[in-house]
Structures are given as C-alpha cells and as structure tokens.
Design a protein around this motif. Sequence first.
Motif, PDB file in Angstrom:
ATOM      1  N   ALA A   1       0.824  -1.218   0.000  1.00 14.96           N
ATOM      2  CA  ALA A   1       0.000   0.000   0.000  1.00 14.96           C
ATOM      3  C   ALA A   1       0.858   1.268   0.000  1.00 14.96           C
ATOM      4  O   ALA A   1       0.601   2.191  -0.778  1.00 14.96           O
ATOM      5  CB  ALA A   1      -0.931  -0.004   1.213  1.00 14.96           C
ATOM      6  N   PHE A   2       1.892   1.317   0.861  1.00 11.12           N
ATOM      7  CA  PHE A   2       2.685   2.542   0.961  1.00 11.12           C
ATOM      8  C   PHE A   2       3.456   2.817  -0.322  1.00 11.12           C
ATOM      9  O   PHE A   2       3.780   3.966  -0.620  1.00 11.12           O
ATOM     10  CB  PHE A   2       3.645   2.473   2.166  1.00 11.12           C
ATOM     11  CG  PHE A   2       2.936   2.276   3.482  1.00 11.12           C
ATOM     12  CD1 PHE A   2       1.672   2.828   3.697  1.00 11.12           C
ATOM     13  CD2 PHE A   2       3.510   1.543   4.513  1.00 11.12           C
ATOM     14  CE1 PHE A   2       1.005   2.650   4.905  1.00 11.12           C
ATOM     15  CE2 PHE A   2       2.850   1.353   5.724  1.00 11.12           C
ATOM     16  CZ  PHE A   2       1.599   1.906   5.910  1.00 11.12           C
TER      17      PHE A   2
ATOM     18  N   THR B   1     -11.013  10.487  -2.279  1.00  9.50           N
ATOM     19  CA  THR B   1      -9.684  11.060  -2.099  1.00  9.50           C
ATOM     20  C   THR B   1      -8.704  10.100  -1.445  1.00  9.50           C
ATOM     21  O   THR B   1      -7.499  10.329  -1.462  1.00  9.50           O
ATOM     22  CB  THR B   1      -9.765  12.311  -1.191  1.00  9.50           C
ATOM     23  OG1 THR B   1     -10.507  11.961  -0.021  1.00  9.50           O
ATOM     24  CG2 THR B   1     -10.471  13.452  -1.898  1.00  9.50           C
ATOM     25  N   THR B   2      -9.220   9.023  -0.856  1.00  5.00           N
ATOM     26  CA  THR B   2      -8.383   8.194   0.011  1.00  5.00           C
ATOM     27  C   THR B   2      -8.552   6.725  -0.321  1.00  5.00           C
ATOM     28  O   THR B   2      -9.660   6.277  -0.599  1.00  5.00           O
ATOM     29  CB  THR B   2      -8.790   8.432   1.489  1.00  5.00           C
ATOM     30  OG1 THR B   2      -8.620   9.818   1.780  1.00  5.00           O
ATOM     31  CG2 THR B   2      -7.956   7.616   2.441  1.00  5.00           C
ATOM     32  N   LYS B   3      -7.442   5.977  -0.281  1.00  2.00           N
ATOM     33  CA  LYS B   3      -7.527   4.529  -0.476  1.00  2.00           C
ATOM     34  C   LYS B   3      -7.755   3.874   0.882  1.00  2.00           C
ATOM     35  O   LYS B   3      -7.019   4.151   1.837  1.00  2.00           O
ATOM     36  CB  LYS B   3      -6.218   4.011  -1.090  1.00  2.00           C
ATOM     37  CG  LYS B   3      -6.323   2.591  -1.598  1.00  2.00           C
ATOM     38  CD  LYS B   3      -7.057   2.553  -2.917  1.00  2.00           C
ATOM     39  CE  LYS B   3      -7.143   1.137  -3.478  1.00  2.00           C
ATOM     40  NZ  LYS B   3      -8.031   1.097  -4.660  1.00  2.00           N
ATOM     41  N   ILE B   4      -8.768   3.030   0.956  1.00  2.00           N
ATOM     42  CA  ILE B   4      -9.018   2.326   2.222  1.00  2.00           C
ATOM     43  C   ILE B   4      -8.297   0.985   2.200  1.00  2.00           C
ATOM     44  O   ILE B   4      -8.432   0.210   1.244  1.00  2.00           O
ATOM     45  CB  ILE B   4     -10.527   2.127   2.458  1.00  2.00           C
ATOM     46  CG1 ILE B   4     -11.217   3.493   2.560  1.00  2.00           C
ATOM     47  CG2 ILE B   4     -10.765   1.313   3.730  1.00  2.00           C
ATOM     48  CD1 ILE B   4     -12.701   3.413   2.803  1.00  2.00           C
TER      49      ILE B   4
ATOM     50  N   PRO C   1      -5.819  12.204   4.002  1.00  2.00           N
ATOM     51  CA  PRO C   1      -4.775  11.185   3.900  1.00  2.00           C
ATOM     52  C   PRO C   1      -4.796  10.485   2.537  1.00  2.00           C
ATOM     53  O   PRO C   1      -5.830  10.494   1.856  1.00  2.00           O
ATOM     54  CB  PRO C   1      -5.155  10.199   5.004  1.00  2.00           C
ATOM     55  CG  PRO C   1      -6.634  10.325   5.128  1.00  2.00           C
ATOM     56  CD  PRO C   1      -6.981  11.745   4.770  1.00  2.00           C
ATOM     57  N   ASP C   2      -3.630   9.928   2.137  1.00  2.00           N
ATOM     58  CA  ASP C   2      -3.613   9.076   0.936  1.00  2.00           C
ATOM     59  C   ASP C   2      -4.246   7.733   1.259  1.00  2.00           C
ATOM     60  O   ASP C   2      -4.906   7.124   0.433  1.00  2.00           O
ATOM     61  CB  ASP C   2      -2.171   8.850   0.478  1.00  2.00           C
ATOM     62  CG  ASP C   2      -1.477  10.155   0.117  1.00  2.00           C
ATOM     63  OD1 ASP C   2      -2.134  11.000  -0.530  1.00  2.00           O
ATOM     64  OD2 ASP C   2      -0.304  10.328   0.493  1.00  2.00           O
TER      65      ASP C   2
ATOM     66  N   GLY D   1     -13.121  -1.460  -4.195  1.00  2.00           N
ATOM     67  CA  GLY D   1     -11.853  -0.733  -4.208  1.00  2.00           C
ATOM     68  C   GLY D   1     -11.035  -0.851  -2.925  1.00  2.00           C
ATOM     69  O   GLY D   1      -9.916  -0.352  -2.867  1.00  2.00           O
ATOM     70  N   VAL D   2     -11.576  -1.521  -1.903  1.00  2.00           N
ATOM     71  CA  VAL D   2     -10.824  -1.662  -0.657  1.00  2.00           C
ATOM     72  C   VAL D   2      -9.742  -2.730  -0.840  1.00  2.00           C
ATOM     73  O   VAL D   2      -9.990  -3.788  -1.420  1.00  2.00           O
ATOM     74  CB  VAL D   2     -11.756  -2.041   0.512  1.00  2.00           C
ATOM     75  CG1 VAL D   2     -10.957  -2.255   1.788  1.00  2.00           C
ATOM     76  CG2 VAL D   2     -12.803  -0.966   0.709  1.00  2.00           C
ATOM     77  N   VAL D   3      -8.528  -2.421  -0.354  1.00  2.00           N
ATOM     78  CA  VAL D   3      -7.396  -3.324  -0.524  1.00  2.00           C
ATOM     79  C   VAL D   3      -7.012  -3.925   0.822  1.00  2.00           C
ATOM     80  O   VAL D   3      -7.084  -3.244   1.850  1.00  2.00           O
ATOM     81  CB  VAL D   3      -6.195  -2.551  -1.121  1.00  2.00           C
ATOM     82  CG1 VAL D   3      -4.901  -3.337  -0.979  1.00  2.00           C
ATOM     83  CG2 VAL D   3      -6.464  -2.228  -2.582  1.00  2.00           C
TER      84      VAL D   3
END
Lengths: 407, 294
Positions: free
Chosen positions: A166-167, A254-257, A227-228, A277-279
Amino acid sequence: METTKKAAVTRRAILAAGSVLAMPGILRAQTADTIKIGFPVPLTGPYGTEAKDQVACAQIAIAEFNAAGGLGGRMAELLVRDDRLDPGEAATRTIELIEKDHANFIVGSLSAAVQLAVNNVAKQRGIIYNSISQSDQIAALPDWSKTTFHEAMTPHLTAGAVGRYAFSHYGKKVVFLQADYAYGHEMVDGFKAVGQSMGIEVLADLRHPLGATDFSTLLPRIQSLKPDILVLANFGRDQQISIKQATDFGLKKTTKIVAPILLYTSRIAAGEKAFEGVVGGSSYYWGIEATTPSAKALNDKYRAANEGRVPSDYGALGYAGVRSLLDAAKRAGSVETDKVIAALEGAKYDSYKGPQEFRACDHQSVQSVLIIESKSGGSSPYDVFNVIGTEAANADNLLSCKDEGHV
Amino acid sequence: MDGLTPDLLVLQLFTGLALGAIYVLLALGMSLLFGMLTVVNFAHGAFYMLGAYAGLVLLGMGFNFWACLIIAPIIVGSLGMLCERFLIRHLYGRGIDYPLLLTFGLSYVLVELVRIFFGTSGYPVDTPDILQGASDIWIGYFPTYRLFVIGVAVVVLTALWLFLERTPYGLIIRAGARDPQIVRILGIDVARVWLVVFGIGTGLAALAGLLAAPLQGTSPEMGSTILAESFVVTVVGGMGSLVGAVVAGLLVGVVVAMTSLFAPEMAQVAIFALMAVVLLVRPQGFFGRAGLMS
C-alpha cells in the motif's frame, strides 16, 4: 417393507464378508483406535460463519485421509466443540477433549486470546496444538512450547505485506483507525514497522471500542486530514460497518481504504458496493486456483460437498491445520507427540496455497500473503476479489526467532 | 490539534445531531412506554433489531424502501401489541421490576429466534439509490442518507406530538397515563389504550432499526449496544418525558461527536459520564417528574 429390510441386511452382510476376505487390512482398521482431532471453534458468536466454514473444510481433510487408507488403516475423526469465542470456555472444552475424549491432536480457535488459552491447556498435557488464527504471541516465548504449531499468518507478517504494497502504491500520508484491542494494536504496530523504513507520515492514529456501530463522528476529522491511505485495523462487523460508513461519507474519492485482512465472509455479508476498491491482505482466496493446483484440488472437493460454493480464507485454514498434522502422522508412521513434532519441524508442504514450511525454531508456517482488492460486478457471487499482488513465502518477513525469544 | 477549522467544528456538531436523531427515535418509544405504562422496556433493542429484519424480508419480497418504512413498523408494532396482550398486561400494577425482567427475557428470546431463522452473520442493506452519496451542506459534504434520517425524525416527532396533543385519542392516552382509574370510571377501555401505546412504542423502535440498517447493516445483536445508549438518553432526558427524550438524544449525539474529535477513545465513556453528572445534579433527569421510579 420387512422383506426389503431383510434383503438390505443380507446384502450388507455379504459385502462385509466379501471385504473381510478381500482386504484384511480394513477389518484391522475398524478395530484399531481412531485418530481423534479435537477442534474447538466459535460456532456461536460473531465469528460463527467463519467457524462453520472451518469445520466444513476440516472435514474434507479428514475424508481425504480416511479415503487414502488412514495411518496404516487407522481412520481419523474430527471432534468439533463450540468454544463460544471465550478463552475460559475454550480451555474447558480443550481439557475435556484431551482428558475425556482422548484427542490425539488439537486444531482450531478463531481469536488471539482464545488460541493462547487452548495452547496453554495443550502444552501442559503435551498434546500438539496447531492454531489456525492470527497471533504474534503464540509463536513467541513464553506462550510457545515445542507442542505449539501455527498454521495461520501472524499480524506482523500480514500488516508488513499489506503495508509494503500500500505505501508504495497509494502514498505515504496515512491515518490509522484501529479497534482498541490486541488485534488492532498488533496490526498497527506491523504497519508502522514497515512504514518507518518507507518514510510514511502518520497524520492520526485513532482508536474505537470493539463492537462499535457508528463511526460517523470520526469521519469528518479523517476527511479533513486528506490522507492518501486510511488503514482500518479492525475485524468482522467493525470492519464491515466502518468501510460502509466511510464510503457513505465519500472518503473513497480522495483516500484509499486499506485493511490488514479482508475477509471473504465479511465481503459477502457487506455487499459489493461498500467494499469496492478496498485493498487488504489474505491468507487464501479461491481464485488462485488458476495458477495453484493444490488450491484447485481443495476448491473442487469443497464445491462437491457444499453445493458449488467455495471455501473462505479462514475456512481453508481449517483444512490446512488438520491436514498438516495428519500428513505428519503418516510420515512419522505414528501419532506419538515427539515423532509427529519431528516430522513437522522444517517440513516443506503445499496443501492448499502453494509452498509452505514449518520454521523449525518457532513452528510458524512460512507462507505467502495475498494482496487483494474488492471488486463489484464479478462473474459469479463468489467472484469478489482481484488478487493484485502476492508476497511469496519468505522467512525474512516474519519476526525473527531471536525477536520472539527463542535461542 | 492542528487542522481544527470552524468548518470542521460545525460539521462535527452536525454529525452529532444526525447521530442524535436515531437516539431520539429509539428513546422516544422507550419514554412513551415508561411515561404511559410505567414499563421499562428492555426488549426495546430487540424490537429495533426486528424492525431492521422486517425491512430486510420486505425488501427481499420486492417492496421498495419507502413502503418498508411504513409496513415494517406496522408489522413489528403488531407483534409488540401481541406481547403486551399476552405477556406484559398480566404484570401491570405489580411493581416496576416485573415487566423489566419479563422484557429482559423477551429480548433474549427474540434475538435467539432471529439467529435461528436468519443466521448469525448479518446482512447488508443498501441505501436507496436516490439517497446515496454525499450532499453539499455549505460547511462540507454530508451523507445524504443521514440528512434523510434527520428529516424522518422531525416528521415522526411532529406527527406524534400532534397525535398526543391535538386528537381526542391522544387526550385519552394522556389521561390514562395520569389517572387510569378515573378514565376507566368514565367508561373508557384503558386496556385497549395501553395496547395501542405499546404498539406505537415498539413500532417507533422498529422504524429506528430500519433507518439504521443502511448505516450499519443488520445483525441479531444490533439492538444491544444501542439499547444501553438510548437508555442513557431516556434517563438523562427524564424517564417518561418525550421532550426530554428529544433534548437528551440530540445532546448525547453532540457529546459523542465532540469527544470523538478531541479524544476518540473517550467517546463511549463520555455518554455514561454525562449520565452520572446529570443523575448527581438532577436525579429525575432534565424533564422527568421526581419519584416516578419509586
């Protein structure tokens, strides 16, 4: 009616007589002791769905073993008990399984605290326990003992793998929202450990009580931090509700969960819209069968026994947990604790998800971690995730045996 | 605490009011039952949960969400009336702890029945298409569905107030609560009044549960947490006071929201701290009549 019954009995008698003549081995099997595997899992309570799937999968491992002739004719049997997700209850059930039912092995449990309780009982009595749920502690001293094995992944491994992915893919500005108990804390520690080396910026680290039903009061603040990545280190229903409400607040724009573990059963229960879309990370997803023959074999057997459905991640661990022990008993030619331990230590195997190995020093299963993304509009009701990354089995990603206190 | 803008504060305040709206709906029914029947309904959370499951079944049968908002409370309200008629009625006049224990047991039975018929894992309930996404409310974006919940709460409140204050039947209900004996002497069937009140109370719980379902999905245990919270609301507002339920419901929502902003882990405790303070200063709650519990 009477005549048909008689006829059936006669037919059975003939069959039995025939098989005795043909294969004397089977007669011995029926008289010899069965191999008993105690299986305490939380059939009632919030993880009931997962626990029932663990039983269904474990039964497949038992059936396979018995169909292949067992251990020189000795058949295996699964003794399922309800631990109600309670450490005390689990300890009592495990004591009964060992003392009263004379279980040869214990496999099971579905919570960090419960597995430590089961492990404690089993180790005092010198019975092998293969745990099938996440924990860092169980592979470390003082909880660990030579009879302790851990088939599941550890939070350190899982959070590390998901964090590394993720990062590097979604950004470095991170907000953590964690359930305030061991699971949340261990997972966030894991994320922060890899995050430090990757230079992430922690904008906020929020905690919510276990079993929360409303996250709305936390979301405007999170949104304003822009946050990203929002890491949701919670589990089960907490995870379902927090993801759904974050979606309602428009956070996904705006944000990836990201979740350390994305459960197949949770995704099915919450529906495709909320999870889209959640990872997250996973120990197993049935979709890897395209490239992994052992996964295909398990899925096919599960489908045949369960109306075409597919095994869940935690369910499959039930299969692997039982199979590892039965395979080891076969290799050892015995169910004696020391001989089976020797057969398990350092054993390389591929029972359902590709190559794995029981690390000799702490009995932790070194295994791959899948990075999955929830999707909508799948081709079947079971088609819910895309596997977007796989971190291959690598002992370097686990806590080292030295860090766990082993010498 | 960086990034704390006035806009965020106002948005947070608004979030609290939206959360309070659900507390209000649930506490309103609870307070109604206590004020009129002196029944502390511990099965209120279970009726809340039944409302969500009734909606789930109706949606599955092809009804749309709007129809469910009407039908589900009627179904659950009728079930509540059955419970009143055959279980609770026999305990009137026996002291406050009898119906309390009965409804406490009843809640276990109802939750277990739902577990048996619907399983333990819970189901998702989709937000109706037209209410999906977030709306611009000047200070920021806010989920449209939560705005709708506030709207429903306002409508229900107004309707209930008009019914109790402006209709002849409302007059009978209020009179029955004040002095059932005189009302009976006047030739009115008080038992039927209580039956209707119980139906309205449980119907309101069902409506709250159905409204909560798209926010958090359904689960057999969904009523247990919120029962404690709305019990706090009822106590803070004053047992039996409808105005109290409204004021306290919104206040508790705002307290949770504001604590979440500064100390999220304290949010849950803050509710009970509020109750403790109110009980110390004003034991009967904001609008409660003193001595009602004794």
